[in-house]
Design an enzyme around this catalytic site. Structure first.
Site, short mmCIF file in Angstrom:
data_model
loop_
_atom_site.label_atom_id
_atom_site.label_comp_id
_atom_site.label_asym_id
_atom_site.label_seq_id
_atom_site.Cartn_x
_atom_site.Cartn_y
_atom_site.Cartn_z
CG HIS A 289 -5.14 4.75 4.52
ND1 HIS A 289 -4.57 4.33 3.35
CD2 HIS A 289 -4.12 5.22 5.30
CE1 HIS A 289 -3.26 4.55 3.40
NE2 HIS A 289 -2.97 5.09 4.57
CD GLU B 68 -0.43 6.55 6.77
OE1 GLU B 68 0.57 6.45 7.51
OE2 GLU B 68 -0.69 5.73 5.87
CB CYS C 87 -9.62 4.46 0.65
SG CYS C 87 -7.97 4.87 1.29
CG ASP D 199 -1.89 1.17 1.27
OD1 ASP D 199 -2.39 1.58 0.20
OD2 ASP D 199 -2.14 1.71 2.36
CB SER D 200 0.19 4.82 -0.51
OG SER D 200 -1.00 4.89 0.27
CB CYS E 191 -3.40 0.39 -2.45
SG CYS E 191 -3.56 2.10 -2.96
N1 DGL Z 1 -4.88 3.10 0.88
C1 DGL Z 1 -4.98 3.59 -0.44
C2 DGL Z 1 -6.26 3.14 -1.13
O1 DGL Z 1 -6.79 2.10 -0.81
C3 DGL Z 1 -4.63 5.01 -0.80
C4 DGL Z 1 -4.33 6.04 0.21
C5 DGL Z 1 -3.52 7.18 -0.41
O2 DGL Z 1 -2.30 7.01 -0.51
O3 DGL Z 1 -4.11 8.19 -0.83
O4 DGL Z 1 -6.75 3.79 -2.01
#
Ligand code: DGL
Length: 263
Positions: free
Chosen positions: A189, A151, A187, A9-10, A73
């Protein structure tokens, strides 16, 4: 010993996918890779993501020799999955916005897709909506703020329902939003903020995400190659040294990631 899987992931979002994978397959070796040097993905262009993700995954695969890669992600998956599959010769599991389960559970036939700005504008979401939610009103909202809040929470900061509430209003304030009853957390996150989102809901809302389905897909693809059921210490890999990475260590440990390294 079987090769690990790589979960990518990012940032920390992929932990919401790693959790169900570890619960289902506790003996699997894990390398969790977070591209914090490229974070956030959700505000980047399609061209940036499509160039960055396959190249970085190529380096990670060369370094860690996983048996399978999970792109945990939605942004990277909806934009770059085909490029990654074309570039790498191993099974790649992507993350699909949970439009189908949201539509299956909606009684009002108004569902929401809450993701990053990059994800919610993808034609992929149009296709999912046409295929699985053609009789629903599908509202979309892109939120960079929820990514930042997730985060912060995992770095030990306090995040409250009041912090996340405006992001839900991005859906409920749209025409038809008063009838919204299911939200696809598109997302990775966002499930990390499940409690805060539930507490902030201005009307009864159900939330769905892809984590459990991805875990089942990984189990299916690996068949017998899933380790011995003994929890193994996992490792976290970041693309840039940064004080935020140090602050994440306790949360990473909670997901079985005992050591951290920089690529
Ligand atoms: N967790 C990521 C997703 O599922 C992206 C979060 C990001 O880096 O903007 O889209």
């Amino acid at each position: 010993m079987t090769a690990p899987i790589l979960v990518f992931d990012s940032g920390v979002g992929g932990l919401s996918v790693l959790g169900p994978i570890r619960a289902l397959l506790p003996g699997l070796g894990i390398v969790y890779a977070a591209d914090n040097a490229g974070f956030p993905y959700g505000t980047k262009s399609e061209a940036e993501i499509a160039a960055r993700v396959p190249a970085l995954l190529g380096r990670l695969v060369e370094r860690y020799r996983p048996q399978l890669v999970v792109i945990a992600c939605n942004t990277a998956s909806t934009i770059a999955l085909a490029h990654v599959r074309a570039a790498l010769d191993l099974p790649i599991v992507g993350t699909v916005p949970a439009v189908k389960p949201a539509a299956e559970r909606s009684r009002t036939r108004v569902i929401g897709v809450l993701g990053t700005a990059a994800t919610v504008r993808q034609p992929y979401v149009d296709r999912l909506s046409a295929e699985f939610a053609s009789d629903c009103l599908v509202l979309r909202h892109g939120s960079a703020r929820l990514v930042t809040l997730a985060e912060a929470k995992l770095a030990g900061e306090t995040v409250t329902a009041a912090d996340v509430a405006p992001e839900l209003r991005g859906l409920t304030d749209q025409p038809g939003g008063d009838r919204l009853d299911m939200v696809a957390l598109a997302c990775t996150h966002f499930p990390l903020l499940a409690a805060e989102l539930a507490a902030a809901a201005p009307q009864p809302l159900g939330f769905v995400d892809g984590g459990a389905g991805i875990a089942r897909r990984v189990a299916h693809l690996l068949g017998a190659a899933t380790g011995q059921g003994v929890p193994l210490p996992g490792r976290a890999v970041f693309t840039r040294a940064d004080p935020h990475v140090d602050a994440l260590a306790p949360a990473l440990k909670g997901f079985g990631l005992d050591s951290t390294e920089i690529l």
